[in-house]
Design a protein around this motif. Structure first.
Motif, PDB file in Angstrom:
ATOM      1  N   LEU A 114      32.935  37.396  41.399  1.00  0.00           N
ATOM      2  CA  LEU A 114      33.972  37.297  42.418  1.00  0.00           C
ATOM      3  C   LEU A 114      33.811  36.021  43.236  1.00  0.00           C
ATOM      4  O   LEU A 114      34.792  35.318  43.525  1.00  0.00           O
ATOM      5  CB  LEU A 114      33.935  38.522  43.334  1.00  0.00           C
ATOM      6  CG  LEU A 114      34.436  39.830  42.715  1.00  0.00           C
ATOM      7  CD1 LEU A 114      34.132  41.010  43.639  1.00  0.00           C
ATOM      8  CD2 LEU A 114      35.926  39.764  42.411  1.00  0.00           C
ATOM      9  N   LEU A 265      42.287  36.107  41.922  1.00  0.00           N
ATOM     10  CA  LEU A 265      41.961  37.476  41.526  1.00  0.00           C
ATOM     11  C   LEU A 265      43.131  38.164  40.844  1.00  0.00           C
ATOM     12  O   LEU A 265      43.036  39.335  40.466  1.00  0.00           O
ATOM     13  CB  LEU A 265      41.489  38.287  42.743  1.00  0.00           C
ATOM     14  CG  LEU A 265      40.229  37.761  43.432  1.00  0.00           C
ATOM     15  CD1 LEU A 265      39.797  38.693  44.557  1.00  0.00           C
ATOM     16  CD2 LEU A 265      39.088  37.588  42.432  1.00  0.00           C
ATOM     17  N   VAL A 267      46.079  39.364  41.730  1.00  0.00           N
ATOM     18  CA  VAL A 267      46.625  40.598  42.300  1.00  0.00           C
ATOM     19  C   VAL A 267      48.073  40.349  42.719  1.00  0.00           C
ATOM     20  O   VAL A 267      48.430  39.239  43.128  1.00  0.00           O
ATOM     21  CB  VAL A 267      45.803  41.073  43.511  1.00  0.00           C
ATOM     22  CG1 VAL A 267      44.432  41.539  43.062  1.00  0.00           C
ATOM     23  CG2 VAL A 267      45.656  39.986  44.563  1.00  0.00           C
ATOM     24  N   VAL A 332      39.860  44.670  41.924  1.00  0.00           N
ATOM     25  CA  VAL A 332      39.448  43.316  41.533  1.00  0.00           C
ATOM     26  C   VAL A 332      38.080  43.320  40.852  1.00  0.00           C
ATOM     27  O   VAL A 332      37.695  42.330  40.223  1.00  0.00           O
ATOM     28  CB  VAL A 332      39.433  42.357  42.738  1.00  0.00           C
ATOM     29  CG1 VAL A 332      40.834  42.191  43.302  1.00  0.00           C
ATOM     30  CG2 VAL A 332      38.457  42.832  43.820  1.00  0.00           C
TER      31      VAL A 332
END
Length: 370
Positions: A114, A265, A267, A332
């Motif tokens: 991440l 990420l 999203v 995520v």
């Protein structure tokens, strides 16, 4: 033939279950360690659609981030959603293994993936949970075999100090011994005292490395019996824990950084708290549900904390305290699918036979966005 046991052994060299939180349930959850594995699938969650995907693809083993069996179950009802999942897995002989908080904590795991996606540099652990114990490993070896021993220890990852590898110290001396009945000495004869010019090789190792270092040293050592010492060290080992904190490549406004998080990420939407024009330099990130560590991120000097499952009151308290938050959701953590797949692809030669590795193509995000 590669078995479930072989896959687990390789994986746990990198992600040992000892790194998991005490409340977590990791490891083999369904199946047999002796089961052959030809196809391995990586997924975030083990839900019925994912199991159907595995069945259709002829998968023998699933590695998941979120444990299928987390809370204790008192019955398995095949008419319930979880019961159907368990039934299908058993019927189709698919083993399930879970790596959860240990995959979060480990170096190069979920939180590092991440942080990489969020373009952070100079990262450190946000919430330390363990500190690696260190040992001094000392082995006595004939001078003729020092080069082989040093190479073996280096290949076993012994001798890491900061940004340096293959660190060791050597001293010269004389080794003495008398082979007894039944011995098969490399040098000398039974019942005759022998003296050999030897080197004392010292290096530093992590306690978790002990087994692999001993195995490598014994393989490189010519003697029937290898003489070695293990000394516990007060030196501070590597800290491991949840989340990461690091700096962005260049200062960026909160609004623009939120857009970067959304894009990186992948999203469809996210929420953030704070002044859109605030300049962001230092970022904390914790995959999954990290609302319990908002204060830790703030006290660590982060300008913004990126984590999932934040509540209204979490956001309101942070806003009142002048602290910024970005919530891209819990899902995520699916970065682990490609990350774990890459690990096995890179270490395939350590398995008895090559296997096929695939990442689940299904999204297990339960929310729909409009």
């Amino acid at each position: 033939m590669t078995t479930v046991k072989d896959v687990i052994k390789l994986f746990e060299k990198w992600v040992p279950i000892t790194l998991a939180e005490s409340w977590d349930n990791v490891g083999l959850q369904i199946g047999s360690k002796n089961q052959p594995v030809h196809k391995l699938m990586i997924t975030l969650d083990v839900v019925e659609e994912v199991v159907d995907e595995a069945v259709e693809g002829g998968v023998d083993m699933i590695i998941a981030h979120h444990p299928l069996l987390f809370k204790g179950i008192k019955s398995i009802d095949f008419s319930s959603p979880k019961g159907r999942v368990i039934q299908k897995l058993i019927q189709h002989n698919i083993s399930v293994y879970a790596a959860h908080t240990n995959l979060d904590v480990v170096e190069g795991g979920v939180n590092d993936w991440l942080a990489e996606r969020l373009e952070l540099q100079y990262t450190k652990v946000l919430v330390p949970t363990t500190e690696e114990s260190l040992l001094k490993f000392v082995v006595y070896v004939p001078r003729t075999h020092v080069t082989e021993m040093l190479a073996a220890l280096g290949e076993a990852d012994a001798g890491h100090i900061g940004n340096y590898s293959h660190c060791s110290y050597r001293g010269e001396g004389t080794g003495a011994f008398k082979p007894l009945e039944g011995s098969d000495p490399f040098i000398g004869k039974e019942y005759k005292m022998e003296e050999v010019e030897e080197s004392k090789v010292e290096t530093i190792i992590k306690k978790s490395q002990l087994s692999q270092v001993l195995q490598a040293a014994q393989k490189a050592h010519p003697y029937e019996e290898m003489a070695y010492d293990l000394l516990p060290l007060a030196n501070k080992g590597e800290k491991r824990g949840l989340g990461r904190i690091g700096t962005v490549k260049q200062p960026i406004t909160l609004a623009n950084y939120a857009s970067l998080v959304k894009e990186q990420l992948q999203v469809p939407t996210l929420r953030y708290v704070g002044d859109p024009e605030q300049l962001i330099k230092k970022v904390a990130v914790l995959g999954g549900s990290g609302k319990g560590f908002i204060d830790a991120a703030k006290h660590a000097g982060a300008d913004v904390y990126v984590t999932g499952d934040l509540t209204f009151h979490d956001a309101q308290d942070a806003e009142q305290a002048g602290f910024s938050l970005i919530d891209p959701g819990h899902h995520v953590e699916e970065v682990m699918k490609q990350g774990v797949k890459r690990f096995f692809s890179d270490h395939m030669e350590q398995l008895p036979n090559r296997i096929e590795i695939k990442a689940s193509k299904l999204s297990t995000e339960p929310f729909r966005f409009i």
